[in-house]
Design a protein around this motif. Structure first.
Motif, PDB file in Angstrom:
ATOM      1  N   MET A 207       0.845  -1.185   0.000  1.00  0.00           N
ATOM      2  CA  MET A 207       0.000   0.000   0.000  1.00  0.00           C
ATOM      3  C   MET A 207       0.883   1.238   0.000  1.00  0.00           C
ATOM      4  O   MET A 207       1.547   1.526   0.981  1.00  0.00           O
ATOM      5  CB  MET A 207      -0.912   0.012   1.219  1.00  0.00           C
ATOM      6  CG  MET A 207      -1.943   1.110   1.170  1.00  0.00           C
ATOM      7  SD  MET A 207      -3.232   0.908   2.399  1.00  0.00           S
ATOM      8  CE  MET A 207      -2.510   1.733   3.787  1.00  0.00           C
ATOM      9  N   LYS A 208       0.862   1.948  -1.107  1.00  0.00           N
ATOM     10  CA  LYS A 208       1.688   3.154  -1.212  1.00  0.00           C
ATOM     11  C   LYS A 208       0.786   4.382  -1.290  1.00  0.00           C
ATOM     12  O   LYS A 208      -0.255   4.363  -1.925  1.00  0.00           O
ATOM     13  CB  LYS A 208       2.554   3.086  -2.474  1.00  0.00           C
ATOM     14  CG  LYS A 208       3.638   2.036  -2.381  1.00  0.00           C
ATOM     15  CD  LYS A 208       4.467   1.852  -3.623  1.00  0.00           C
ATOM     16  CE  LYS A 208       4.569   2.980  -4.578  1.00  0.00           C
ATOM     17  NZ  LYS A 208       5.343   2.710  -5.771  1.00  0.00           N
TER      18      LYS A 208
ATOM     19  N   VAL B 183       0.553   9.871 -12.444  1.00  0.00           N
ATOM     20  CA  VAL B 183       1.545   9.478 -11.437  1.00  0.00           C
ATOM     21  C   VAL B 183       0.984   8.370 -10.551  1.00  0.00           C
ATOM     22  O   VAL B 183       1.683   7.401 -10.241  1.00  0.00           O
ATOM     23  CB  VAL B 183       1.987  10.701 -10.601  1.00  0.00           C
ATOM     24  CG1 VAL B 183       2.800  10.282  -9.390  1.00  0.00           C
ATOM     25  CG2 VAL B 183       2.756  11.676 -11.465  1.00  0.00           C
ATOM     26  N   GLY B 184      -0.272   8.499 -10.166  1.00  0.00           N
ATOM     27  CA  GLY B 184      -0.894   7.474  -9.324  1.00  0.00           C
ATOM     28  C   GLY B 184      -0.909   6.115  -9.998  1.00  0.00           C
ATOM     29  O   GLY B 184      -0.617   5.092  -9.358  1.00  0.00           O
ATOM     30  N   GLY B 185      -1.229   6.106 -11.282  1.00  0.00           N
ATOM     31  CA  GLY B 185      -1.248   4.842 -12.012  1.00  0.00           C
ATOM     32  C   GLY B 185       0.134   4.272 -12.230  1.00  0.00           C
ATOM     33  O   GLY B 185       0.365   3.064 -12.045  1.00  0.00           O
ATOM     34  N   GLU B 186       1.074   5.117 -12.597  1.00  0.00           N
ATOM     35  CA  GLU B 186       2.443   4.657 -12.860  1.00  0.00           C
ATOM     36  C   GLU B 186       3.123   4.125 -11.610  1.00  0.00           C
ATOM     37  O   GLU B 186       3.895   3.176 -11.665  1.00  0.00           O
ATOM     38  CB  GLU B 186       3.290   5.787 -13.443  1.00  0.00           C
ATOM     39  CG  GLU B 186       2.942   6.147 -14.867  1.00  0.00           C
ATOM     40  CD  GLU B 186       3.699   7.372 -15.375  1.00  0.00           C
ATOM     41  OE1 GLU B 186       4.444   8.004 -14.589  1.00  0.00           O
ATOM     42  OE2 GLU B 186       3.520   7.710 -16.560  1.00  0.00           O
ATOM     43  N   ARG B 187       2.861   4.743 -10.481  1.00  0.00           N
ATOM     44  CA  ARG B 187       3.550   4.366  -9.243  1.00  0.00           C
ATOM     45  C   ARG B 187       2.693   3.487  -8.324  1.00  0.00           C
ATOM     46  O   ARG B 187       3.105   3.178  -7.212  1.00  0.00           O
ATOM     47  CB  ARG B 187       3.988   5.616  -8.502  1.00  0.00           C
ATOM     48  CG  ARG B 187       4.972   6.410  -9.358  1.00  0.00           C
ATOM     49  CD  ARG B 187       5.791   7.254  -8.517  1.00  0.00           C
ATOM     50  NE  ARG B 187       6.853   7.862  -9.308  1.00  0.00           N
ATOM     51  CZ  ARG B 187       7.980   8.248  -8.800  1.00  0.00           C
ATOM     52  NH1 ARG B 187       8.210   8.091  -7.523  1.00  0.00           N
ATOM     53  NH2 ARG B 187       8.892   8.792  -9.556  1.00  0.00           N
TER      54      ARG B 187
END
Length: 174
Positions: free
Chosen positions: A29-30, A137-141
Motif C-alpha cells: 500500500m503506497k 503518477v498514481g497509475g504509474e507508481r
C-alpha cells in the motif's frame, strides 16, 4: 465427531460471518502526497491565468473608480446648490444621485460575480491538467491514494508508506 471440536457451533457460525481482515504491508500500500498550491503556483498556465484575471480586474476597478468619481462630483455640485433649488428640482437631483449610487453598487456586485466566473472558467483547464498528472503518477507508481497536504489537512504520513510527489508533479506540469 462433535466431541473433538474445540469450537461450539455458535462460535463457528460467528467466525464464518466475520469478514477476513486484510492488512496490507507497507510494500503493498503506497500513498503519494503533494502540495496542491505549490504545484499550482509553479505552472505557467496558472501564471497566464493570473495575468489575464489581473488585467480584467484592473479594467473593472478603473470603471468603478470612474463611476465613483462621477458620483462624487455630482454629489458635491448638488451640495453646493441644494439650498437654492426649488423643492421639486432638489428632489429630482436627489433621486438621480440615489439611482446613480444604486447602479454603482449593482455594477460592483456584477463585476465581482463576473470576475469570480471568469476565474472559475479560466482555472478549469489548469485544474484538469493537475488532475490528469495526479492520475498519471498514481497509475504509474501504483498509489492507493494521493493526498493534498495543503491547509494541514494531513499532519502526518508515514515515511515508510508515503512519498512526496510535489516535485514530480511540478516537473510534469512545467
Amino acid at each position: 465427531m462433535p466431541a473433538f471440536s474445540t469450537l461450539s457451533a455458535q462460535e463457528t457460525v460467528q467466525q464464518e460471518a466475520q469478514p477476513v481482515q486484510y492488512k496490507p504491508t507497507a510494500l503493498q500500500m503506497k500513498i503519494g502526497y503533494f502540495s496542491y498550491n505549490e504545484v499550482l503556483h509553479t505552472m505557467s498556465d496558472y501564471l497566464s491565468v493570473l495575468e489575464v484575471l489581473g488585467n480584467l480586474r484592473t479594467q473593472y476597478e478603473s470603471e468603478m473608480r470612474n463611476a465613483e468619481k462621477e458620483f462624487a462630483e455630482k454629489y458635491e455640485a448638488f451640495l453646493e446648490v441644494q439650498h437654492s433649488l426649488a423643492a421639486a428640482i432638489r428632489e429630482k437631483r436627489q433621486s438621480e444621485l440615489q439611482n446613480m449610487m444604486e447602479r454603482n453598487v449593482a455594477f460592483k456586485e456584477e463585476a465581482m460575480r463576473q470576475l469570480a466566473e471568469a476565474e472559475e472558467k479560466a482555472m478549469l483547464p489548469v485544474r484538469k491538467r493537475i488532475a490528469d498528472a495526479i492520475r498519471k503518477v498514481g497509475g504509474e507508481r501504483a498509489y492507493v491514494v494521493i493526498v493534498n497536504t495543503d491547509s494541514n489537512a494531513c499532519p502526518y504520513l508515514s515515511p515508510t508508506m508515503a512519498e512526496d510527489i510535489t516535485t514530480l508533479l511540478k516537473d510534469i506540469l512545467k
